[in-house]
Design an enzyme around this catalytic site. Structure first.
Site, mmCIF file in Angstrom:
data_model
loop_
_atom_site.group_PDB
_atom_site.id
_atom_site.type_symbol
_atom_site.label_atom_id
_atom_site.label_comp_id
_atom_site.label_asym_id
_atom_site.label_seq_id
_atom_site.Cartn_x
_atom_site.Cartn_y
_atom_site.Cartn_z
ATOM 1 N N ASP A 179 12.032 -19.623 21.928
ATOM 2 C CA ASP A 179 10.902 -19.548 21.005
ATOM 3 C C ASP A 179 9.864 -20.551 21.495
ATOM 4 O OD1 ASP A 179 9.177 -18.990 18.954
ATOM 5 O OD2 ASP A 179 10.670 -19.123 17.360
HETATM 6 C C1 BGC Z 1 7.519 -17.851 16.304
HETATM 7 C C2 BGC Z 1 7.945 -16.590 17.030
HETATM 8 C C3 BGC Z 1 6.784 -16.014 17.797
HETATM 9 C C4 BGC Z 1 6.233 -17.081 18.731
HETATM 10 C C5 BGC Z 1 5.055 -16.608 19.563
HETATM 11 C C6 BGC Z 1 6.850 -18.831 17.235
HETATM 12 O O1 BGC Z 1 6.360 -19.931 16.565
HETATM 13 O O2 BGC Z 1 8.632 -18.459 15.701
HETATM 14 O O3 BGC Z 1 8.442 -15.651 16.126
HETATM 15 O O4 BGC Z 1 7.177 -14.887 18.498
HETATM 16 O O5 BGC Z 1 5.819 -18.201 17.958
HETATM 17 O O6 BGC Z 1 3.931 -16.481 18.796
#
Ligand code: BGC
Length: 750
Positions: free
Chosen positions: A264
């Site tokens: 993530d």
């Molecule tokens: C979120 C993810 C997301 C990623 C990219 C993160 O903060 O938890 O779900 O895909 O950001 O935007």
């Protein structure tokens, strides 16, 4: 091939430019020469490929992978979902717009209980991914609804792992049928937003295997996602992104996942540990991660084999992407056609919770008093990375008008002006109204009395919004606000005095309290956050053009504290006091409830009643279930049951198949969902036979002592229900022998 050359990293543009002191033989990446390319790559090139890049190929995309032009490796583009593609709708210097379709959110899709429908929706969604030049959609979000207050529940499906896993698998198949990838996220046990980057979820192996990993297991085996996203949080003491047992032993060795794992979007200190654990791509990518990986390779902490393993997986991913294949995207997906898909999906998923005296459907010629600020500011999706930039989100005022209802114009104007004033104040004060839904304006009891005389029926829209980064609260969110309660009371009193009825539309992103007020109203429709066209689907249901057929993918409790997980959910800061690093429910969350999540708990504790049980939903027609049959197969059971439409209008019925298994030395849930199906549209009097096949492995429970899935021998009860609490037909079968499947004990103790 000589490789002693200087590699220059040009991170800002995401390119790796290599200059050689020797003439290079030109080798460029093909599907069939991955190992040759791997041999030709420098260590610098390799580690760079393991770290995300920044770029501007698709404005608004969440991340990129590095290009290495020398080897014909293109940059690839990753952008968010899950309710549609998230990119910027406008670009500097261009008049063109790049809007995407806002499809129903995952919780509503799960309410359809219809895998085919989900696949149709995400086939359209995946086409937007492809046509806007994106390679991977960062979705489905598929964490379990452990507690109703998790701020991102609308991005997830259900409290049940089977429903969640099947929905995610269908989602993945649909998107990937376009030749683009998905990322099943957030792996794993990412069940709260409070301290989401650091929270340590302490979970028993049984609860992990049966609940929090089960949905991922199904999605990986049946959906085959190109990528999986490891979560931010810790699991039993380790960051999930650094947990070899989770990312390699379970995900790859046991389940056969052969794609890439990406982190993530945040960097942890342990980049090296993450790479060794089987985390192939560090997103969103920073120079420090490249430096760390390089140093570790040079010192031998990361072996050549480990490095090549991860890089090979990256190359295997890259050769599948549209960018590698040179696909010329149009930037012109058919948004009109996709809007129709979004609308149909909402129609097939919306849930009817209450319908006293056949209040619904309305006749269509009524004069409707439409109440609530949400009638003008409809919640199509949610906030954070799950939000989609749609051109327009239909609201209830326009949808009801389009459906042919006559609206009380004074109320229409009143809410429009309240909205305008609130929006102006919001701009002035720079306040973030979207963190919680906008405040409900007050209406005097006198005004409501007058309106009850002037109109035929009241439709009250209640709204909630939430999203990434914050959990919801009990006060004024799970529970109605004082103003909402007073509004409902006054409307109920005045309209009922005039012998007129009251309908509530719950435009909410997560479960709310309903037990204390549902008796005040005659009908409740639950569209969740149904995407850009969802308001039209609600209007069609109110009018009877569509017969509702959605069912709840989770339980609606009476009180928040009836849910076991509420005792360890940080809904209340008082619970979370302590020294940093030791704050209960913030720094760590002990999953004391084990597998007693959602209906598993409520079924096993008959003293605790619920407001609406798991799997519940009404229709404008009725269904009868015939005598089921259950037969043993070589590998499990095959069950059939015939459903007949016994009412007066056409409708679809979701059939839920629960199994009550013999204990076999374990304490087991009273019943568990093991299969489900949905009839086609049945005309009055028409029948359909649904068939369910379940393997012996799928009937197994997890025994921590032996670290094995075990199917007990003995008598099994198979229950066919219209909800978990409304069993319409049962059958039994006997499992003659026990079976066990041993798995690795690598997830840590709780
Ligand atoms: C979120 C993810 C997301 C990623 C990219 C993160 O903060 O938890 O779900 O895909 O950001 O935007």
């Amino acid at each position: 091939m000589k490789r002693d050359f200087i590699a220059l990293l040009c991170l800002s543009c995401g390119l790796l430019v290599a200059t050689s002191s020797f003439a290079q033989k030109n080798i460029t990446l093909r599907e069939d020469n991955i190992d040759d390319v791997l041999k030709d790559m420098t260590v610098e090139e390799k580690v760079t490929l393991l770290v995300g890049a920044s770029g501007d190929l698709v404005p608004g995309a969440a991340g990129y992978t590095h290009a290495i032009p020398r080897l014909g490796i293109p940059m690839t583009v990753l952008a968010d979902g899950p309710a549609g593609l998230r990119i910027q709708p406008k670009r500097e210097g261009s008049d063109q717009t790049f809007y995407c379709t806002g499809f129903p959110t995952s919780t509503l899709l799960a309410s359809s209980w219809d895998q085919e429908l989900v696949e149709t929706v995400t086939t359209a969604m995946g086409n937007e991914v492809l046509e806007y030049g994106v390679d991977v959609l960062l979705a489905p979000g598929m964490n379990l609804h452990r507690n109703p207050l998790c701020g991102r529940n609308f991005e997830y499906y259900s409290e049940d792992p089977l429903l969640s896993g099947k929905m995610a698998a269908a989602y993945i198949r649909g998107v990937q049928s376009n030749g683009v990838g998905t990322s099943a996220k957030h792996y794993a046990a990412n069940n709260q937003e409070t301290n989401r980057l650091e929270n340590d979820a302490r979970v028993s192996n049984r609860a992990l295997r049966e609940l929090y990993l089960k949905n991922f297991e199904i999605a990986v085996k049946e959906g085959k996602p190109w990528t999986v996203m490891s979560s931010y949080n810790k699991l039993n003491g380790d960051y999930t992104q650094q947990k070899h047992g989770l990312l390699t032993t379970v995900l790859r060795d046991e389940w056969g996942f052969d794609g890439i794992v990406m982190t993530d979007w945040g960097v942890k200190e342990g980049t090296v540990k993450a790479a060794k654990a089987g985390n192939d791509l560090m997103e969103s990518g920073r120079q420090v991660e490249i430096d760390r990986l390089l140093a570790a390779v040079n010192s031998g902490e990361i072996t050549q084999e480990e490095l090549d393993r991860n890089v090979r997986r990256m190359l295997q991913y890259i050769v599948k992407t549209p960018h590698f294949k040179g696909y010329k995207h149009s930037n012109k997906p058919d948004l009109k056609a996709h809007a129709q898909v979004a609308r149909k999906a909402a129609e097939e998923s919306i849930i009817l919770l209450r319908n006293e005296y056949n209040t619904l459907p309305l006749k269509g010629n009524e004069k409707v008093a439409l109440y609530g600020i949400t009638s003008v500011d409809f919640v199509g999706i949610g906030t954070g990375s799950g939000e989609v930039n749609t051109e327009h989100i239909a609201n209830m005022q326009e949808a009801m008008t389009a459906a042919g209802f006559t609206l009380d114009e004074n109320l229409v104007e009143y809410y429009r002006s309240c909205y305008a004033t609130q929006t102006a104040t919001e701009k002035m004060e720079g306040s973030a109204i979207d963190k919680r839904h906008r405040p409900e304006p007050t209406l005097s009891a006198k005004a409501i009395e007058r309106q009850a005389k002037d109109n035929d029926v009241a439709v009250v829209v209640i709204g909630r919004i939430a999203g990434e980064g914050a959990d919801r609260t009990v006060k004024d969110d799970f529970e109605l606000t004082a103003i909402e309660r007073e509004l409902l009371q006054n409307i109920s009193m005045s309209y009922h005095k005039e012998l007129k009825q009251v309908v509530v539309v719950l435009n909410i992103v997560g479960v709310i309290e309903t037990a204390s007020w549902k008796h005040m109203v005659d009908a409740i429709v639950l569209p969740w956050a149904p995407g850009q066209e969802g308001a039209h689907a609600v209007a069609d249901i109110l009018k009877g053009k569509v017969n509702p057929s959605g069912k709840l993918p989770m339980t609606f409790p009476i009180n928040y504290m009836d849910i076991l997980t509420s005792y360890t959910f940080p809904y209340n800061w008082e619970m979370t006091k302590g020294k940093k690093g030791e704050r209960k429910n913030v720094d760590y969350t002990q999953y004391y409830e084990g597998i007693d999540v959602g209906y598993r708990h409520f079924q096993s504790d008959p003293d605790v009643e619920v407001s609406y049980p798991f799997g519940y939903g009404l229709s404008y027609t009725t269904f009868a279930y015939g005598k089921p049959s259950v037969k043993a197969t070589a590998d499990g059971i095959k069950a059939t049951v015939t459903v007949t439409n016994t009412g007066k209008v056409a409708g679809r019925e979701v059939v839920e198949m629960y199994v009550s298994a013999p204990a076999g030395g374990l304490v087991k849930p009273v019943r568990e969902l093991k299969a489900f199906g949905k009839t086609k549209l049945l005309a009055p009097g028409a029948s359909e036979t649904l068939t369910f096949e379940v393997s012996a492995y799928e009937l197994a429970s997890f025994n921590e002592k032996s670290s094995a899935w075990e199917t007990a021998s003995g008598k099994y009860e198979v229950l066919f229900g219209a909800s978990v609490a409304d069993i319409r037909a049962t059958a039994t079968f006997k499992m003659s022998k026990e079976q066990a499947w041993k798995v690795h004990d690598v997830l840590g103790k709780k």
